[in-house]
Design a protein around this motif. Structure first.
Motif, short mmCIF file in Angstrom:
data_model
loop_
_atom_site.label_atom_id
_atom_site.label_comp_id
_atom_site.label_asym_id
_atom_site.label_seq_id
_atom_site.Cartn_x
_atom_site.Cartn_y
_atom_site.Cartn_z
N GLY A 9 41.93 36.94 47.74
CA GLY A 9 42.67 38.15 47.42
C GLY A 9 41.87 39.13 46.59
O GLY A 9 40.64 39.16 46.65
N LEU A 10 42.60 39.90 45.79
CA LEU A 10 42.02 40.99 45.01
C LEU A 10 42.01 40.64 43.52
O LEU A 10 42.88 39.91 43.04
CB LEU A 10 42.82 42.27 45.23
N ILE A 11 41.03 41.21 42.80
CA ILE A 11 40.91 41.00 41.36
C ILE A 11 40.70 42.34 40.66
O ILE A 11 40.15 43.27 41.25
CB ILE A 11 39.75 40.04 41.01
N ALA A 12 41.15 42.45 39.43
CA ALA A 12 40.91 43.63 38.60
C ALA A 12 41.00 43.22 37.15
O ALA A 12 41.70 42.26 36.80
CB ALA A 12 41.94 44.73 38.91
N GLY A 13 40.28 43.95 36.28
CA GLY A 13 40.35 43.60 34.87
C GLY A 13 39.49 44.49 34.01
O GLY A 13 38.89 45.46 34.47
N TYR A 14 39.44 44.12 32.73
CA TYR A 14 38.63 44.84 31.75
C TYR A 14 38.00 43.82 30.80
O TYR A 14 38.67 42.89 30.36
CB TYR A 14 39.49 45.82 30.94
N ASP A 15 36.71 44.02 30.50
CA ASP A 15 36.00 43.16 29.55
C ASP A 15 35.46 44.01 28.41
O ASP A 15 35.12 45.19 28.60
CB ASP A 15 34.81 42.46 30.23
N TYR A 16 35.34 43.39 27.25
CA TYR A 16 34.70 44.05 26.11
C TYR A 16 33.60 43.14 25.58
O TYR A 16 33.85 41.96 25.28
CB TYR A 16 35.70 44.37 24.99
#
Length: 192
Positions: A72-79
């Protein structure tokens, strides 16, 4: 007289015979492309896709097993804090994992937190969070997952990785059936 004529003529040939370069038409070379950073700053948003294998087992009121492709699909944010990276994301996988012809696992939605060690162009991380699975006959149920993964930058914006997750759904849709699912997936991300 010939020697003096030659001596007088020599200074005329002392200069270069090439034409002078006109600096007004000089075009500088374009600056080189910025190389991929070796320190691999992971801060920012990402989106992409994943594909792999899912293995599902049940116990309780029914003992059903099944395995198949999941993706499927993935999305996110990293710091990126320097040596350590923290982030959050969402995954949505579609599956058609038949459980001994009695039911079919159709999808898994995950809200995840992840934390890892910045290896420069690599990121080694642990992850976990909330998950919701949907089955054909049993409807849907909430659970949790834990796992680990590795992501490696192949360009400034593209990264490839792999992730292994263990999911637990107790008393799935009040059916007295507990579902365990393990997924192994390859991931492709575009980092903004």
């Amino acid at each position: 007289m010939t020697v003096s004529a030659i001596a007088l003529g020599v200074p005329a040939f002392a200069g270069s015979i090439e034409q002078p370069v006109d600096d007004s038409v000089f075009v500088p070379a374009p600056p080189p492309e910025e190389p991929m950073r070796a320190d691999g700053d992971w801060t920012g948003f990402y989106g992409g896709a994943q594909l792999g294998y899912g293995d599902v087992t049940t116990d309780g009121a029914a003992d059903l097993d099944g395995d198949d492709v999941i993706g499927g699909l993935i999305a996110g944010y990293d710091y990126d804090f320097g040596q350590f990276v923290l982030g959050g994301g969402i995954d949505y996988d579609i599956a058609s994992i038949e459980l001994d012809d009695a039911d079919t696992l159709e999808s898994v939605l995950r809200l995840k937190a992840r934390g890892g060690y910045d290896l420069g162009n690599g990121l080694l991380y642990a992850t976990g969070g909330w998950a919701q699975a949907t089955a054909d006959e049993l409807d849907s149920s909430d659970g949790y997952f834990l796992g680990a993964g590795y992501e490696h930058r192949v360009t400034q914006n593209i990264s490839l990785g792999g992730e292994a997750l263990f999911h637990q759904f107790d008393d799935f849709d009040d059916s007295d059936i507990d579902i365990d699912a393990t997924t192994l997936q390859a991931r492709l991300s575009y980092r903004f």
